[in-house]
Scaffold this active site. Structure first.
Site, PDB file in Angstrom:
ATOM      1  N   GLU A   1      -2.829 -49.978 -47.201  1.00 35.89           N
ATOM      2  CA  GLU A   1      -3.498 -50.241 -45.924  1.00 35.89           C
ATOM      3  C   GLU A   1      -3.389 -49.059 -44.965  1.00 35.89           C
ATOM      4  O   GLU A   1      -3.131 -49.197 -43.772  1.00 35.89           O
ATOM      5  CB  GLU A   1      -2.946 -51.521 -45.300  1.00 35.89           C
ATOM      6  CG  GLU A   1      -3.178 -52.745 -46.175  1.00 35.89           C
ATOM      7  CD  GLU A   1      -2.646 -54.037 -45.588  1.00 35.89           C
ATOM      8  OE1 GLU A   1      -3.224 -55.098 -45.888  1.00 35.89           O
ATOM      9  OE2 GLU A   1      -1.654 -53.978 -44.839  1.00 35.89           O
TER      10      GLU A   1
ATOM     11  N   ASP B   1      -1.821 -62.385 -50.712  1.00 35.02           N
ATOM     12  CA  ASP B   1      -1.186 -62.075 -49.430  1.00 35.02           C
ATOM     13  C   ASP B   1      -0.691 -63.334 -48.735  1.00 35.02           C
ATOM     14  O   ASP B   1      -1.305 -63.780 -47.765  1.00 35.02           O
ATOM     15  CB  ASP B   1      -2.182 -61.328 -48.524  1.00 35.02           C
ATOM     16  CG  ASP B   1      -1.527 -60.746 -47.277  1.00 35.02           C
ATOM     17  OD1 ASP B   1      -0.286 -60.748 -47.202  1.00 35.02           O
ATOM     18  OD2 ASP B   1      -2.260 -60.292 -46.382  1.00 35.02           O
TER      19      ASP B   1
ATOM     20  N   GLU C   1       1.768 -66.531 -40.788  1.00 34.40           N
ATOM     21  CA  GLU C   1       0.501 -65.808 -40.632  1.00 34.40           C
ATOM     22  C   GLU C   1      -0.679 -66.615 -41.147  1.00 34.40           C
ATOM     23  O   GLU C   1      -1.733 -66.684 -40.496  1.00 34.40           O
ATOM     24  CB  GLU C   1       0.580 -64.460 -41.358  1.00 34.40           C
ATOM     25  CG  GLU C   1      -0.693 -63.648 -41.251  1.00 34.40           C
ATOM     26  CD  GLU C   1      -0.602 -62.309 -41.958  1.00 34.40           C
ATOM     27  OE1 GLU C   1      -1.614 -61.575 -41.959  1.00 34.40           O
ATOM     28  OE2 GLU C   1       0.474 -61.984 -42.530  1.00 34.40           O
TER      29      GLU C   1
END
Length: 645
Positions: free
Chosen positions: A265, A344, A372
């Site tokens: 990323e 993820d 998240e």
């Protein structure tokens, strides 16, 4: 410093009431040293009397077998409860176990019980920034206020950190990293000119047996050292890391090591120099080895600039493709940190095949306590059952995930919020992580019982709390992304529904819904071949449409909306039914909480009510958006005639 010494901060699972059983006894603590003094201080703080003629004796082991550096043995005989350990850390953990047991520790006789942690390192990663990040704020994916370590570029007063250390020790956590894995300019300097800030944190954590780790930037030799390269095989680079590490240990003799996110990323890494991740990890491992430190090297490496038109590229494959060929090439003190699933931290994913593919490499399983993708601490979602299923999953014929992993690591959910975790009920997730990291075989419902007892007291309506939390993970799953397909969240902040939010982006998180069906074909026969990364029997189980578990169906297969699940429902009807049922269930959760009125602190009650109101609202939005999306795609009406827009 304890939580009850901090004005306006909830004591979590260490309120004064949790120590009543100990306070009523005389206690003897044997031995010397910093951790023994911590135990002695805890006994005094509890209100107990230190005495030779005691009902609770904490000392060093006799004939109970090897307990290692952190284990302890508990027994009770002739009216005396005894905690024995081989080392001071075991004495500390044994003391907090007695706190958990309460009066039960002093009732009847108890044969010798040996308690030894399954994992040598039980670690929390904090994704905290020193500077406030313009997009991610003070804490990336943080939902509990600001950082307890940093505020707007400066180190914070450490009183809150002292209280945090105590909470962590009480559940067996023995390591933390104090800054985000995405290491920006200011955070990079924690390795050098701001090392004193890290040393001050280490000084506060040390009395509770917790070692500090630091996330570092792979390009630190360039950013901080002014070198022209960060090539891990360059002798000048290796010398720079060796000297920087020597200075760290000079300041923090018990420093744990480094955490690295590389080639991921946008973060720099060894690929930029034509080197492997083994080369990169080993350069840092070699610098740490003389001091007994470790490097946690994250396996979260994938192409985040994928062409959404290209169905042959599969983000799920990436970690295995990059790392499995390197098995056996990592130093003994290099820990490959692998997310539990191949994508993820989704609400439902298969276990990452990397965990089984690297028997000659030390692997840490990475979980996410911060929510998240599970409601961001605005939704009640107890993750203990999820983690229990992950750690107990029989990934190979010889071992489950807990048996394959050397360590377990999780992203923390803690901030400077008065309740530590934003949603007061999310404290149960932090508590459960520590307990399962110590013993993955523990029952998550029993762990929740422990948390209720020590946090809210033994007189609260535990039946209502269990009804709210026991199945809350599956409730959350039921009104969000169906059958393992994942995501469908708003891009960027990841909160709330957006079915196509990532569908045409370069992030590799697609569901491929069309008018005929939905799901990702990851089979060897017709898809990306991801199923082939698993050992048997899972390779064949996931390959087979008939044998693939329904809860992972859309992760592995693209199926028509009329495909019939094992319960007899079609995929499209399952989507409708679960989303209606999940939203209804949140209304019931809110009603159940009302039974606790007057039984819990008023401030906590207000906060939970606010969060449950938001959960009800958000679940209805998820229901309506997901159901409407798939009705419009498929044209298939709800068999029960409920309103879909």
């Amino acid at each position: 410093m304890s939580t009850d010494d901090l004005d306006g901060v909830h004591p979590a699972w260490l309120p004064p009431e949790a120590f009543r059983a100990i306070a009523a006894r005389q206690v003897r603590v044997a031995g010397t040293g910093p951790l023994v003094e911590t135990v002695r201080a805890e006994v005094t703080r509890a209100g107990a009397t230190i005495a030779e003629d005691a009902e609770l004796v904490l000392g060093f082991a006799g004939e109970v077998g090897s307990l290692g550096d952190e284990g302890f043995a508990l027994s009770r005989r002739d009216g005396v409860t005894t905690v024995l350990a081989d080392a001071p850390a075991g004495l500390l953990y044994g003391f907090f176990h007695v706190v958990r047991l309460g009066e039960a520790a002093f009732t009847g006789d108890r044969p010798v019980e040996r308690h030894v942690p399954a994992m040598r390192r039980r670690m929390l990663d904090h994704w905290d920034h020193v500077d406030v990040h313009p997009v991610m704020g003070q804490v990336e994916r943080g939902y509990s206020g600001g950082s307890i370590f940093w505020r707007a570029g400066a180190a914070r007063d450490l009183a809150r950190v002292r209280a945090y250390a105590r909470l962590l020790a009480a559940v067996g956590i023995n390591a933390i990293s104090v800054n985000n894995v995405n290491v920006h300019a200011t955070e990079a300097k924690l390795l050098t000119e701001r090392l004193g800030d890290v040393a001050a944190i280490a000084d506060v954590l040390r009395p509770y047996g917790i070692r500090v780790h630091l996330s570092v930037n792979f390009a630190a030799p360039v950013i901080l050292g002014g070198l022209p390269t960060a090539d891990p095989l360059d002798e000048g680079v290796r010398a720079w890391w060796a000297e920087a590490t020597r200075r760290v240990y000079e300041a923090i003799p018990d420093f744990g090591g480094y955490v690295v996110k590389a080639d991921s990323e946008g973060q720099p890494g060894p690929f930029g120099y034509g080197r492997s991740h083994g080369d990169g990890a080993n350069a840092l491992a070699d610098a740490l080895a003389p001091f007994g430190g470790v490097v946690h090297w994250r396996a979260f490496v994938y192409n985040h600039r994928q062409d959404w038109r290209d169905r042959s590229t599969d983000r799920a494959r990436a970690a295995y493709d990059h790392f499995a060929p390197l098995d056996g090439q990592f130093r003994d003190n290099a820990i490959l940190q692998v997310k539990y699933g191949p994508i993820d931290f989704q609400t439902r994913e298969p276990i990452s095949p990397v965990i089984a593919a690297m028997p000659a490499t030390a692997v840490a399983v990475e979980l996410q306590v911060t929510q998240e993708y599970t409601g961001q601490q605005r939704h009640a979602c107890y993750l203990g059952p999820m983690w229990s299923a992950i750690l107990g999953f029989p990934l190979t014929e010889a071992a489950d995930v807990a048996g394959l992993a050397k360590e377990v690591v999780a992203v923390s959910n803690v901030g400077d919020d008065p309740f530590w975790t934003g949603h007061p009920l999310a404290q149960a997730n932090l508590y459960a992580f520590g307990r399962l990291a110590w013993d993955p075989a523990l029952d998550p419902v029993s762990i929740l019982d422990e948390w209720i007892d020590v946090t809210l007291g033994t007189e609260v309506d535990r039946e209502a709390l269990h009804a709210i939390l026991d199945d809350s993970w599956r409730t959350y799953e039921s009104y969000t992304a169906p059958l393992g397909v994942g995501f469908m969240v708003r891009p960027g902040h990841h909160y709330g529904p957006d079915v196509d939010g990532y569908e045409y982006t370069p992030w590799g998180t697609y569901h491929f819904a069309d008018r005929d069906g939905v799901g990702v074909d990851r089979t060897r026969a017709t898809g990306t071949g991801f199923t082939g990364q698993y050992p048997e029997p899972w390779s064949d189980v996931y390959e087979s449409l008939e044998r693939c578990p329904d809860e992972l169906l859309l992760f592995f297969h693209h199926v028509p909306y009329g495909h019939v699940l094992r319960n007899g429902s079609t995929v499209i009807q399952h989507i409708y039914d679960t989303h209606f049922a999940g939203a209804e269930r949140t209304v019931e959760m809110r009603r159940l909480w009302e039974r606790l009125a007057g039984q819990v602190d008023a401030g906590l009650d207000t906060r939970v009510r606010e969060r449950l109101d938001e959960q009800v609202r958000s679940a209805a939005e998820w229901r309506d958006q997901v159901n409407t999306y798939f009705y419009r795609k498929s044209g298939v009406p709800d068999a029960k005639g409920r309103r879909i827009y």
